[in-house]
Design an enzyme around this catalytic site. Structure first.
Site, PDB file in Angstrom:
ATOM      1  N   ASP A  27       4.903  13.908  21.356  1.00 33.29           N
ATOM      2  CA  ASP A  27       3.654  14.619  21.048  1.00 33.29           C
ATOM      3  C   ASP A  27       2.522  13.665  20.709  1.00 33.29           C
ATOM      4  OD1 ASP A  27       4.841  17.040  21.427  1.00 33.29           O
ATOM      5  OD2 ASP A  27       5.081  17.537  19.305  1.00 33.29           O
ATOM      6  N   ARG A  29       2.873   9.833  19.946  1.00 32.58           N
ATOM      7  CA  ARG A  29       3.060   8.384  19.908  1.00 32.58           C
ATOM      8  C   ARG A  29       1.906   7.646  20.564  1.00 32.58           C
ATOM      9  NH1 ARG A  29       7.286   5.114  19.372  1.00 32.58           N
ATOM     10  NH2 ARG A  29       8.778   6.837  19.518  1.00 32.58           N
ATOM     11  N   GLY A  57      19.305   9.051  19.837  1.00 32.42           N
ATOM     12  CA  GLY A  57      20.408   9.732  19.179  1.00 32.42           C
ATOM     13  C   GLY A  57      19.892  10.665  18.111  1.00 32.42           C
ATOM     14  N   GLU A  91      15.401  13.108   9.566  1.00 33.19           N
ATOM     15  CA  GLU A  91      14.580  12.076   8.948  1.00 33.19           C
ATOM     16  C   GLU A  91      13.710  12.681   7.843  1.00 33.19           C
ATOM     17  OE1 GLU A  91      12.469   8.526  11.078  1.00 33.19           O
ATOM     18  OE2 GLU A  91      11.057  10.219  11.006  1.00 33.19           O
TER      19      GLU A  91
END
Length: 1043
Positions: A27, A29, A57, A91
Site C-alpha cells: 500500500d 512502501r 512469511g 507485528e
C-alpha cells in the site's frame, strides 16, 4: 497500575532506533511511508524501515523483534489493505505490548482509511477478518488478539490523512516535527555499570502512580551523599519520560541556586518545558506566577535534583495546582525533613547496596569484569566491607585499584582506613557544611566517639558537652547522616564517620594536641606523654590496650583549659593525675590510680563524676560540686564511708555497687530531694543504709546482696515517685510501718533473703512482692485502694526454726467502737505460764505450773466462748504446719473477732518464710478490750474468734500474671485460747452458753471434739476419753481436769 520491571535498555539510553515504522508494503512502501522515512532520516532521526526480505512469511523474525525492542517510538501506518496481512497484525500486537510494558510512544497514522473503519472492522477490514476466521478457525485466540490490537490502536491519538485533502508533503512535515520534539528529549547516561538499579526504579515508579492522570503527584528520593539518588532519578526519567507532554530535569539545584539564583532556575524550567528560548521572569515571585499560568494544563515530568532548601521547592514546584493532570514530580535530597515540610508524604529512602550487589559493582570497576581473580578475592572483600554498600565509594575505590598489584591494594586500603579519600570526603562533606554550628558539634561527637552507642547515653553526654541534643539528633537523622536502629542505638555509615573524623584531623594534621577531639589511642598517648595538651581540646575518650601503660608526669591536663569531657576506660597510668582541668563537666575514669582527687580540683560545672574500680579511699566534698548530678563509685573496694552530701543538692544518681568495704553512709544521703537512683548492691559490710529517709524524687532503691543489712530506713515523708525497691539477699526481718509512705511503689524484691520477713500488709496495697527468681510476684494486699490500718507493733509472736520473732499486726477499722485490740502476749512479758495442753503444741518448754481447764479452749477455727460484764483478756495461740520441701513460703495470718454477730476486729499479719523443709509454725498474741461499758453486763455476750493461716502458692501456669493465678491453701492445724486468771470465772464460759446449759454428756462431747487431733503417749486423746465409763465421766470434776 502495576509497573513491569524494565529491561536495562529502557533506562540506560541504549536505543538503536528513534523510530520503528510499521506498514503494509504493497500500500505505502513506495509512496507515503517511503517519503516519511526519507524525511525522518533527513532530520537525523534514526528510523527502522523494514525491507521486503525481513517480513517474508507470517512470523516475526528475531531480527525484527530485536529492532522493536531497541526502538523508542513506534509509528504504525494503517492503510486500506493493512488488515489483510497477518504479519502486520502480529507485528502490531508485539508493538502494542512493548509500548505498554516499557512505556514507549505509539503514534498511529490513518492513511486513506477512517479510524472508525478500523475500530468497528468494516469495509476492507471486515473482509480481511472474514478470510482470517476461515483460515484460522482453530486459532480463535490469535484472531481475537488481532481484533483487540486494532481497536486499541484506533482509539489512540494520531494523524488522519485523506489523499487530496491536503498536501502530503506538509502532512509529513507535521509528523516529522512532532517526532523530532519527542525524540529530542535525549535519555541521560545513567551509569557505566547500572548494578542494583532495577529494584530502586520499581519502588519509585510504584510511588509515582503512572496509571493515574489525576492531580500532580510528588515523590521524594532521599539518602546520604553518594548513595545513588540522582542515578535513580535519571534511570526513572529515561524509563517514563516519553509518557509526558514535556520533561524537565533540573540537576544540581543546590549549587545552581547558589551560583545563579532561583530565578535563573525558573527560566530554565520554563524553557525546557515550553520549548522556548530566552524566557525571562525578572524575579522569583514573578517566576512563580508565570509557571502557574503557563504550565497549569501541561502533563509534565519534572525532576528536581539535589534540593537542600525548602525555598527551592516553593519557587519551582510550590503546589499541585501549578501543573496539569497526570504530572509527576521527583525530588532528590539529603534531607528527609525538607520533604515533610513541603507536604511530600510519598518518599523513598535509597539504601546501601547489599553485599552481593556491592561486590558486583566493585568488581566491574576494579576488574572490568563480573568475575574476580581468585588471588584478589580476600582483599576485594575487605575493600567492599570498607565501602559499606556506598556506590560512590565502590566506584571510586574500585576504579583506583584497577590494574594494581596486591601489595598496592593492601597499602591503599590501609591508607583509606586511616584517611578518607579526598573525592569521597568532599562529596559526603556537603551534608556537613549545611549544618549549623550546634549540629556540626553533635555530628563530630558522634563520628568521633558515639557510633553504635545507645541514644539515651549519647544525648546525655551531648547535653553535658553543651549541645541541644534532641533537635540536633533529629536534624542529623533527617539528613541521613545517622539513624536510630531498632535497639535504640545511633548508627552512622562508616564512611560518614570517616568524613567526620577527617574534619577533626584537618584541624591540625601534624599535632593532635591542637584538635578539638581525641579518640585515637596513639594520639592520646602522644599528647599525655609529651605534655602537648592545648586549650583547643574539648573531649577525650580513651580506650587503650590493657598491656599499654601511659608513662607521664601527671600534669598533661593542666593546659587543657577547655576540656569538658574526659572519659578513660581500659587504660593504665604510671601515676595518677596531679592536675585536672576545672572546666570538666564529665569525669569518667575507670581504674583511677590515686586514692583521692587532686586537692586543687574545683570543677564548678561538673555534672558527672564516675570513678569505678578506682583506688579511691576518701572523697572530699567541695562546694563546687553543687552542679553534680551523677556520682558513681562502683567497685571502689578501698572506699569505707560516704561523707555528707548535703552540699550536692542536685544529685540525681548515686551508685555504690560492690564497694565491699563500705560500712557507713552519711545520714544526709536520706534527704537528697532530687535523687532518682540509689544503688548499693553487694555492699557486704553495710548494716544500715541510713536511719531515716525522705527522697521525694527517688524511683529505684537497690540494696541487693547487702548480706549484713538488718534494718530499713524509716520513711519520713510521702514518696510518690518510687517504683522499685530491691532487698534481695539481705538480712532484714521486718520492714517499718512507715514504708507505707512509699505510695508510688510498684515492685518490692525480697528474693533469697536470709531470714523471715514480714510483708507490710495493707500498708502497701497492690504492690508486687517478688520472692522468687523463678515465679511471679504476689500482691501484698487484695484491697484495690489504700487503707489506713491501725498498727499494733510487735504484737504477734512467732516461733519457728529462726527462734522467736515479733511481727506487727495490721487492723482494719471495721467497727465504730474499735474496742478490741491485739497486743503482745502477757505470758511472754510478765511471767504468765501455760501448761500441759499447750506443752506439746507450743514446741518450746516455756511454761510450767497448772492451768484450770475452764480457762483453756482448743479447737480449729472458729473458737467461741461467752462472757458478761467485761471482755476477758485472752491469750490466743495458733498452730500450722507448712508442706514439705517448700522455699520462700508466703504465709498470711488473718484474725477476725465477732461479738454477738458483729465484727469487732479484722487483722492481717503476712510474712515470707524462707525454708527448705517441713516446719511447724506457732503464732501467739493477746486480745483485750480497751474500753468498759461497751457490752452488756447482765446478759451473756457471744464471742467467735475466726483464725486463718493461709499459704499462698502460685499456679504452675506460665501465663500467670496476677492474684488470680495464686492458689491459697489453709494450713491452720488448731487454735488455743487461754483466759487469764485476772478475769472472774463466773463471768465467762468456754464450753456452753450459760443461758442454755449443756448436760454432762454434751459437755463431755464438746471436750472430745476440742481435743480432736491431740495425743496422749501416741494415742489420740479423743479415743482415751471415749474409753471412760459414763459413770466415771459423770463423776469427773471438769474444773479439776488436766491433761
Amino acid at each position: 497500575m502495576a509497573v513491569t520491571l524494565p529491561s536495562l535498555a529502557s533506562f540506560t539510553c541504549e536505543w538503536t532506533y528513534d523510530v520503528f515504522l510499521s506498514f503494509r508494503g504493497i500500500d505505502t512502501r513506495n509512496n507515503f511511508t517511503g517519503n516519511l522515512y526519507n524525511s525522518l532520516n533527513q532530520r537525523g532521526i534514526r528510523t527502522f524501515f523494514d525491507d521486503e526480505e525481513i517480513q517474508k512469511g507470517e512470523e516475526i523474525t528475531p531480527t525484527l523483534l530485536q529492532a522493536i525492542k531497541e526502538s523508542r517510538i513506534f509509528i504504525v501506518v494503517f492503510s486500506t489493505n493493512y488488515a489483510s496481512s497477518t504479519f502486520c497484525l502480529t507485528e502490531l500486537v508485539t508493538i502494542l505490548g512493548c509500548s505498554k510494558s516499557q512505556g514507549r510512544i505509539f503514534l498511529p497514522i490513518f492513511y486513506d482509511v477512517d479510524p472508525s473503519q478500523i475500530r468497528n472492522l468494516t469495509g476492507t477490514y471486515a473482509e480481511a477478518f472474514a478470510k482470517h476466521e476461515m483460515r484460522f478457525g482453530d486459532e480463535e485466540d490469535k484472531v481475537q488478539k488481532w481484533r483487540d490490537a486494532l481497536r486499541q490502536a484506533a482509539n489512540m491519538s494520531g494523524w488522519h490523512f485523506k489523499p487530496g485533502s491536503e498536501s502530503e508533503y506538509k502532512f509529513i512535515g507535521k509528523i516529522v516535527e512532532e517526532v523530532s520534539i519527542k525524540s529530542s528529549c535525549i535519555p541521560f547516561h545513567v551509569a557505566n555499570y547500572p548494578v542494583g538499579l532495577e529494584s530502586r526504579m520499581l519502588e519509585v515508579t510504584s510511588l509515582l502512580g503512572l496509571g493515574s492522570d489525576e492531580r500532580t503527584n510528588m515523590v521524594g528520593i532521599y539518602g546520604i551523599g553518594g548513595i545513588g539518588k540522582s542515578t535513580t532519578a535519571r534511570a526513572v526519567h529515561n524509563l517514563i519520560a516519553d509518557q509526558f507532554e514535556s520533561v524537565c530535569f533540573l540537576a544540581g539545584i543546590r549549587e545552581r541556586a547558589i551560583n545563579h539564583g532561583l530565578a535563573h532556575l525558573q527560566e530554565t524550567l520554563l524553557s525546557e518545558i515550553l520549548g522556548e528560548k530566552d524566557i525571562k521572569v525578572g524575579d522569583v515571585y514573578r517566576g512563580i506566577s508565570i509557571i502557574k499560568r503557563r504550565l497549569q494544563r501541561k502533563k509534565v515530568l519534572l525532576i528536581l535534583d539535589d534540593v537542600d532548601k525548602v525555598e527551592h521547592l516553593r519557587a519551582l514546584a510550590g503546589g499541585h495546582d501549578w501543573f496539569g493532570l497526570g504530572t509527576k514530580i521527583i525530588i532528590t535530597t539529603r534531607d528527609k525533613h525538607l520533604l515533610a515540610t513541603h507536604g511530600i508524604v510519598k518518599v523513598y529512602k535509597v539504601k546501601e547496596l547489599n553485599n552481593e550487589k556491592a561486590f558486583e559493582l566493585f568488581s566491574w570497576h576494579a576488574f572490568k569484569n563480573k568475575k574476580i581473580d581468585p588471588c584478589y578475592v580476600d582483599i576485594a572483600k575487605r575493600a567492599v566491607s570498607y565501602c559499606h554498600g556506598l556506590p560512590l565509594a565502590l566506584e571510586v575505590i574500585g576504579s583506583h585499584l584497577f590494574g594494581k598489584s596486591l601489595d598496592v591494594w593492601k597499602s591503599l586500603l590501609d591508607k583509606y582506613e586511616r584517611v578518607l579519600r579526598k573525592d569521597i570526603h568532599e562529596t559526603l562533606k556537603v551534608s556537613y557544611d549545611d549544618l549549623d554550628e550546634d549540629e556540626k558539634g553533635i555530628f563530630l561527637d558522634i563520628a568521633c566517639f558515639f557510633n553504635s552507642y545507645k541514644i539515651g547515653y549519647v544525648k546525655e553526654i551531648l547535653y553535658l558537652h553543651g549541645f541541644h541534643a534532641d533537635d540536633g539528633i533529629q536534624v542529623l537523622t533527617d539528613k541521613s547522616l545517622i539513624k536510630i536502629d531498632a535497639n535504640s542505638c545511633v548508627r552512622m555509615h562508616d564512611l560518614i564517620q570517616g568524613m567526620g573524623r577527617e574534619i577533626v584531623r584537618q584541624e591540625s594534621t601534624l599535632e593532635p594536641g591542637r584538635r578539638s577531639r581525641l579518640w585515637f589511642s596513639d594520639d592520646i598517648v602522644h599528647v599525655l606523654e609529651e605534655n602537648k595538651g592545648t586549650d583547643t581540646i574539648e573531649v577525650i575518650i580513651a580506650n587503650l590496650c590493657k598491656d599499654r601503660k601511659v608513662k607521664w608526669c601527671g600534669k598533661a591536663f593542666g593546659q587543657m583549659k577547655n576540656l569538658r569531657i574526659l572519659i578513660i576506660r581500659n587504660a593504665r597510668f604510671s601515676r595518677g593525675p596531679q592536675i585536672l582541668p576545672n572546666s570538666l563537666r564529665v569525669l569518667d575514669w575507670s581504674g583511677h590510680e590515686s586514692s583521692s582527687l587532686p586537692s586543687d580540683f574545683n570543677p564548678k560545672n561538673l555534672v558527672l563524676l564516675s570513678l569505678r574500680e578506682s583506688c579511691l579511699k576518701r572523697f572530699k566534698l567541695l562546694n563546687v560540686f553543687e552542679t553534680l548530678i551523677f556520682l558513681d563509685f562502683e567497685d571502689c573496694k578501698f572506699l569505707t564511708e560516704i561523707p555528707s552530701l548535703s552540699r550536692v543538692p542536685n544529685l540525681g544518681s548515686l551508685c555504690l555497687d560492690y564497694c565491699t568495704n563500705l560500712f557507713r553512709i552519711h545520714d544526709s544521703v536520706g534527704f537528697l530531694d532530687k535523687l532518682v537512683l540509689l544503688s548499693a548492691k553487694r555492699c557486704i559490710q553495710l548494716q544500715s543504709l541510713v536511719p531515716c529517709m525522705n527522697l521525694p524524687s527517688l524511683e529505684t532503691l537497690d540494696l541487693t546482696g547487702c548480706s549484713r543489712l538488718e534494718s530499713f530506713p524509716e520513711v519520713l515523708g510521702v514518696m510518690e515517685n518510687i517504683k522499685d525497691v530491691y532487698l534481695d539477699g539481705t538480712n532484714l526481718y521486718q520492714l517499718p510501718v512507715t514504708i507505707g509512705n512509699l505510695v508510688g511503689l510498684k515492685r518490692l524484691f525480697l528474693r533469697s533473703c536470709q531470714r523471715m520477713i514480714q510483708i507490710p500488709s495493707y500498708v502497701l496495697p497492690k504492690v508486687e512482692i517478688v520472692i522468687s527468681h523463678h515465679r511471679r510476684a504476689v500482691r501484698s494486699s487484695n484491697y484495690a485502694e489504700k487503707v489506713s490500718p491501725k498498727v499494733s507493733t510487735n504484737a504477734m509472736c512467732v516461733y519457728n526454726e529462726y527462734g522467736k520473732s515479733f511481727l506487727n499486726v495490721y487492723s482494719l477499722n471495721v467497727s465504730s467502737n474499735n474496742v478490741i485490740e491485739v497486743c503482745s502476749p502477757s505470758w511472754n512479758q510478765d511471767g504468765h505460764k501455760l501448761k500441759n495442753i499447750g506443752y506439746r503444741l507450743f514446741c518450746h518448754p516455756i511454761h510450767s505450773g497448772r492451768v484450770i481447764m475452764d480457762k483453756v479452749r482448743s479447737n480449729k477455727s472458729p473458737v467461741q466462748f461467752w462472757f458478761r460484764k467485761k471482755f476477758p483478756r485472752i491469750a490466743l495461740c495458733c498452730f500450722c504446719e507448712t508442706g514439705e520441701l517448700l522455699h520462700n513460703v508466703v504465709l498470711d495470718f488473718k484474725l477476725n473477732v465477732l461479738i454477738n454477730g458483729t465484727k469487732q476486729l479484722s487483722t492481717s499479719c503476712e510474712y515470707i518464710y524462707y525454708t527448705k523443709r517441713k516446719m511447724h509454725q506457732k503464732l501467739c498474741c493477746d486480745l483485750q478490750c480497751n474500753k468498759e461499758g461497751i457490752f452488756s453486763e447482765n446478759e451473756w455476750n457471744h464471742v467467735e474468734i475466726l483464725c486463718e493461716i493461709e499459704h499462698h502458692m502460685q499456679c504452675h501456669s506460665e501465663n500467670a500474671v496476677d492474684d488470680r493465678d495464686w492458689n491459697t491453701k489453709r494450713i491452720l492445724k488448731s487454735s488455743v485460747i487461754h483466759v487469764y486468771s485476772e478475769s472472774n470465772e463466773d463471768d465467762f464460759n468456754l464450753v456452753e452458753n450459760p443461758d442454755f446449759p449443756l448436760s454432762s454428756e454434751q459437755k463431755f462431747q464438746e471436750i472430745v471434739k476440742d481435743c480432736d487431733g491431740y495425743n496422749i503417749n501416741g494415742v489420740p486423746m479423743c479415743e482415751c476419753l471415749k474409753g471412760f465409763t459414763p459413770k466415771f465421766q459423770a463423776m469427773l470434776n471438769l474444773s479439776d481436769w488436766s491433761s
